[in-house]
Design a protein around this motif. Structure first.
Motif, PDB file in Angstrom:
ATOM      1  N   SER A   6       0.843  -1.196   0.000  1.00  0.00           N
ATOM      2  CA  SER A   6       0.000   0.000   0.000  1.00  0.00           C
ATOM      3  C   SER A   6       0.874   1.241   0.000  1.00  0.00           C
ATOM      4  O   SER A   6       2.066   1.177   0.327  1.00  0.00           O
ATOM      5  CB  SER A   6      -0.931   0.017   1.214  1.00  0.00           C
ATOM      6  OG  SER A   6      -0.179   0.119   2.420  1.00  0.00           O
ATOM      7  N   THR A   7       0.274   2.362  -0.353  1.00  0.00           N
ATOM      8  CA  THR A   7       0.992   3.633  -0.367  1.00  0.00           C
ATOM      9  C   THR A   7       0.085   4.736   0.170  1.00  0.00           C
ATOM     10  O   THR A   7      -1.120   4.768  -0.127  1.00  0.00           O
ATOM     11  CB  THR A   7       1.461   4.003  -1.790  1.00  0.00           C
ATOM     12  OG1 THR A   7       2.148   5.262  -1.757  1.00  0.00           O
ATOM     13  CG2 THR A   7       0.305   4.095  -2.775  1.00  0.00           C
ATOM     14  N   ARG A   8       0.653   5.605   0.958  1.00  0.00           N
ATOM     15  CA  ARG A   8      -0.072   6.816   1.345  1.00  0.00           C
ATOM     16  C   ARG A   8       0.101   7.837   0.238  1.00  0.00           C
ATOM     17  O   ARG A   8       1.209   8.037  -0.277  1.00  0.00           O
ATOM     18  CB  ARG A   8       0.469   7.386   2.651  1.00  0.00           C
ATOM     19  CG  ARG A   8       0.010   6.677   3.895  1.00  0.00           C
ATOM     20  CD  ARG A   8       0.275   7.545   5.119  1.00  0.00           C
ATOM     21  NE  ARG A   8       1.646   8.047   5.154  1.00  0.00           N
ATOM     22  CZ  ARG A   8       2.029   9.175   5.761  1.00  0.00           C
ATOM     23  NH1 ARG A   8       1.131   9.957   6.334  1.00  0.00           N
ATOM     24  NH2 ARG A   8       3.294   9.533   5.775  1.00  0.00           N
ATOM     25  N   LYS A  31      10.091   4.186  -5.328  1.00  0.00           N
ATOM     26  CA  LYS A  31       9.807   4.784  -4.022  1.00  0.00           C
ATOM     27  C   LYS A  31      10.105   6.273  -4.123  1.00  0.00           C
ATOM     28  O   LYS A  31      11.247   6.664  -4.385  1.00  0.00           O
ATOM     29  CB  LYS A  31      10.662   4.157  -2.920  1.00  0.00           C
ATOM     30  CG  LYS A  31      10.436   4.786  -1.540  1.00  0.00           C
ATOM     31  CD  LYS A  31      11.248   4.085  -0.469  1.00  0.00           C
ATOM     32  CE  LYS A  31      11.108   4.786   0.879  1.00  0.00           C
ATOM     33  NZ  LYS A  31       9.710   4.910   1.325  1.00  0.00           N
ATOM     34  N   THR A  32       9.093   7.103  -3.947  1.00  0.00           N
ATOM     35  CA  THR A  32       9.280   8.547  -4.041  1.00  0.00           C
ATOM     36  C   THR A  32      10.095   9.046  -2.855  1.00  0.00           C
ATOM     37  O   THR A  32       9.786   8.746  -1.706  1.00  0.00           O
ATOM     38  CB  THR A  32       7.918   9.262  -4.061  1.00  0.00           C
ATOM     39  OG1 THR A  32       7.068   8.654  -5.033  1.00  0.00           O
ATOM     40  CG2 THR A  32       8.094  10.731  -4.394  1.00  0.00           C
ATOM     41  N   ARG A  33      11.119   9.811  -3.146  1.00  0.00           N
ATOM     42  CA  ARG A  33      11.949  10.388  -2.082  1.00  0.00           C
ATOM     43  C   ARG A  33      11.718  11.889  -1.907  1.00  0.00           C
ATOM     44  O   ARG A  33      11.867  12.409  -0.803  1.00  0.00           O
ATOM     45  CB  ARG A  33      13.432  10.145  -2.405  1.00  0.00           C
ATOM     46  CG  ARG A  33      13.845   8.682  -2.407  1.00  0.00           C
ATOM     47  CD  ARG A  33      13.792   8.081  -1.027  1.00  0.00           C
ATOM     48  NE  ARG A  33      14.394   6.751  -0.996  1.00  0.00           N
ATOM     49  CZ  ARG A  33      14.466   5.996   0.091  1.00  0.00           C
ATOM     50  NH1 ARG A  33      13.978   6.440   1.240  1.00  0.00           N
ATOM     51  NH2 ARG A  33      15.025   4.792   0.038  1.00  0.00           N
ATOM     52  N   ALA A  64      11.720  12.786  -7.557  1.00  0.00           N
ATOM     53  CA  ALA A  64      12.930  11.974  -7.656  1.00  0.00           C
ATOM     54  C   ALA A  64      12.771  10.825  -6.680  1.00  0.00           C
ATOM     55  O   ALA A  64      12.189  10.993  -5.598  1.00  0.00           O
ATOM     56  CB  ALA A  64      14.177  12.789  -7.323  1.00  0.00           C
ATOM     57  N   GLY A  65      13.253   9.656  -7.064  1.00  0.00           N
ATOM     58  CA  GLY A  65      13.063   8.510  -6.193  1.00  0.00           C
ATOM     59  C   GLY A  65      13.995   7.361  -6.521  1.00  0.00           C
ATOM     60  O   GLY A  65      14.892   7.487  -7.362  1.00  0.00           O
ATOM     61  N   GLU A  66      13.739   6.242  -5.848  1.00  0.00           N
ATOM     62  CA  GLU A  66      14.605   5.071  -5.948  1.00  0.00           C
ATOM     63  C   GLU A  66      13.829   3.890  -6.531  1.00  0.00           C
ATOM     64  O   GLU A  66      12.724   3.589  -6.080  1.00  0.00           O
ATOM     65  CB  GLU A  66      15.116   4.713  -4.553  1.00  0.00           C
ATOM     66  CG  GLU A  66      16.007   3.482  -4.497  1.00  0.00           C
ATOM     67  CD  GLU A  66      16.378   3.111  -3.080  1.00  0.00           C
ATOM     68  OE1 GLU A  66      17.046   2.077  -2.905  1.00  0.00           O
ATOM     69  OE2 GLU A  66      15.978   3.840  -2.142  1.00  0.00           O
ATOM     70  N   VAL A  67      14.411   3.233  -7.508  1.00  0.00           N
ATOM     71  CA  VAL A  67      13.788   2.053  -8.115  1.00  0.00           C
ATOM     72  C   VAL A  67      13.801   0.911  -7.104  1.00  0.00           C
ATOM     73  O   VAL A  67      14.849   0.568  -6.544  1.00  0.00           O
ATOM     74  CB  VAL A  67      14.538   1.636  -9.394  1.00  0.00           C
ATOM     75  CG1 VAL A  67      14.004   0.299  -9.922  1.00  0.00           C
ATOM     76  CG2 VAL A  67      14.427   2.713 -10.463  1.00  0.00           C
ATOM     77  N   TYR A 113       4.730   5.599  -3.224  1.00  0.00           N
ATOM     78  CA  TYR A 113       5.193   4.667  -4.257  1.00  0.00           C
ATOM     79  C   TYR A 113       4.361   4.880  -5.518  1.00  0.00           C
ATOM     80  O   TYR A 113       3.168   5.180  -5.453  1.00  0.00           O
ATOM     81  CB  TYR A 113       5.038   3.205  -3.798  1.00  0.00           C
ATOM     82  CG  TYR A 113       5.773   2.862  -2.524  1.00  0.00           C
ATOM     83  CD1 TYR A 113       7.115   2.490  -2.560  1.00  0.00           C
ATOM     84  CD2 TYR A 113       5.124   2.923  -1.296  1.00  0.00           C
ATOM     85  CE1 TYR A 113       7.791   2.180  -1.389  1.00  0.00           C
ATOM     86  CE2 TYR A 113       5.794   2.619  -0.123  1.00  0.00           C
ATOM     87  CZ  TYR A 113       7.132   2.254  -0.174  1.00  0.00           C
ATOM     88  OH  TYR A 113       7.799   1.950   0.981  1.00  0.00           O
ATOM     89  N   ARG A 114       5.001   4.662  -6.671  1.00  0.00           N
ATOM     90  CA  ARG A 114       4.271   4.787  -7.936  1.00  0.00           C
ATOM     91  C   ARG A 114       5.001   4.005  -9.022  1.00  0.00           C
ATOM     92  O   ARG A 114       6.229   3.959  -9.042  1.00  0.00           O
ATOM     93  CB  ARG A 114       4.153   6.242  -8.372  1.00  0.00           C
ATOM     94  CG  ARG A 114       3.122   6.492  -9.498  1.00  0.00           C
ATOM     95  CD  ARG A 114       3.226   7.917 -10.006  1.00  0.00           C
ATOM     96  NE  ARG A 114       2.146   8.310 -10.881  1.00  0.00           N
ATOM     97  CZ  ARG A 114       2.006   7.925 -12.139  1.00  0.00           C
ATOM     98  NH1 ARG A 114       2.886   7.098 -12.682  1.00  0.00           N
ATOM     99  NH2 ARG A 114       0.994   8.363 -12.877  1.00  0.00           N
TER     100      ARG A 114
END
Length: 337
Positions: A6-8, A31-33, A64-67, A113-114
């Motif tokens: 799940s994601t907020r 994962k969105t940072r 920007a985020g992490e795979v 997350y997206r």
């Protein structure tokens, strides 16, 4: 590692929790940072932006985020890669469609997350933090497209007029300085103009104390005018931009901070013909342009480092919007997730 289930995320006007699905064959789960805000985000939130939006829109376009997972057919990305998402998810090249804009036509990135199409991601410059890289997809790329693409790209020795000290204008200033151009910057605040000077602006003009700023631009350029105008005010500033630009110069329209509809349209036809002005509308940019911009950023680390005014937490998103609306900032407002 096990994937999140799940994601907020924000949907106007609150947060909610929703399920996260594993990426499809050609998708990447990120994962969105960090997320940076745009004036467009304010307009969408207030119902003043034209367009058709999905129900319960997840806002914001720049991240920007992490795979953290890749689909079975994805070869170009791996877990742990640091990435940004393209503003236009379907605009790979300069002439590609641009109908799938994040935070507008499709759900945006103010979420933990997206998933994204693999081809719509771009590697972050190695030297930038997530917060810094989150400012690139719209503000930076719009400035890069305006000045370094199109019919008359910026070259060393040119003169650039950067209106204001918001995110896109600051990036325009930085890219112009990195390219060897002279910059004239405007703002309503002397304190903000001090920052513009530190970033490399040769001349600064307070448009509150000098309302006829176009005349001052002509004076600073010995009556010639500037090669490029980065136009953010719209109808409210366009007449002066026409005055300030040189013969056969270019006006790059990227915004309408001065209002839409309630401000009379300027007289364009005769002035544009007589001065042979190039007028170009800018809608962010493509994946290819994003990659080229990152080369410029990586080759000019100090001159092009993103300017972040303030960072808010994920639970402070409403406060971040309010701060952006106050126009107290210089550069970018970022939400850290």
């Amino acid at each position: 590692m096990s994937l999140p289930t799940s994601t907020r995320q924000y949907v106007f006007p609150q947060t909610k929790e929703t399920a996260v699905s594993a990426p499809k064959a050609n998708e990447v789960l990120v994962k969105t940072r960090a997320v940076s805000l745009q004036f467009r985000d304010l307009m969408i939130a207030s119902g003043r932006y034209r367009g058709t939006f999905p129900p319960n829109l997840v806002p914001c376009s720049d991240m920007a985020g992490e795979v953290i997972a890749v689909g079975e057919d994805v070869k170009e990305w791996k877990v742990g890669d640091r990435v940004c998402a393209s503003f236009h998810q379907d605009r790979m090249h300069n002439d590609s469609p641009n109908e799938q804009a994040l935070g507008g036509a499709v759900h945006g990135v103010l979420t933990e997350y997206r998933t994204f199409p693999a081809q719509a991601l771009i590697a972050m410059p190695d030297h930038l933090s997530y917060e810094e890289a989150s400012t690139l997809p719209c503000a930076a790329l719009t400035a890069y497209n305006a000045l370094l693409s199109g019919y008359a790209p910026l070259k060393a020795g040119d003169t650039v007029l950067a209106q204001g000290t918001g995110g896109t204008s600051i990036f325009a200033l930085q890219f112009a300085v990195a390219s060897g151009a002279t910059v004239i910057a405007t703002s309503s605040s002397d304190e903000k103009l001090k920052i513009a000077t530190k970033l490399g602006a040769t001349h600064v003009i307070n448009y509150k104390t000098t309302p006829n700023w176009a005349a001052e631009v002509l004076k600073l350029t010995n009556g010639v005018g500037v090669d490029h105008v980065v136009e953010v005010g719209g109808n409210a500033t366009f007449s002066q931009s026409i005055t300030a630009v040189k013969q056969r110069g270019s006006i790059n329209i990227i915004g309408f901070l001065g209002g839409v509809g309630d401000v009379p349209s300027p007289d364009l036809i005769f002035p544009c013909i007589s001065k042979q002005i190039i007028i170009r509308g800018i809608s962010v940019g493509s994946v290819v342009q994003f990659k080229n911009m990152n080369k410029l950023i990586s080759a000019n680390i100090q001159a092009t480092r993103p300017v972040i005014d303030k960072v808010f937490g994920f639970d402070e998103a409403k406060a971040a919007y309010a701060y952006l609306k106050s126009q107290a900032h210089v550069g970018k407002v970022v939400i850290k997730i």
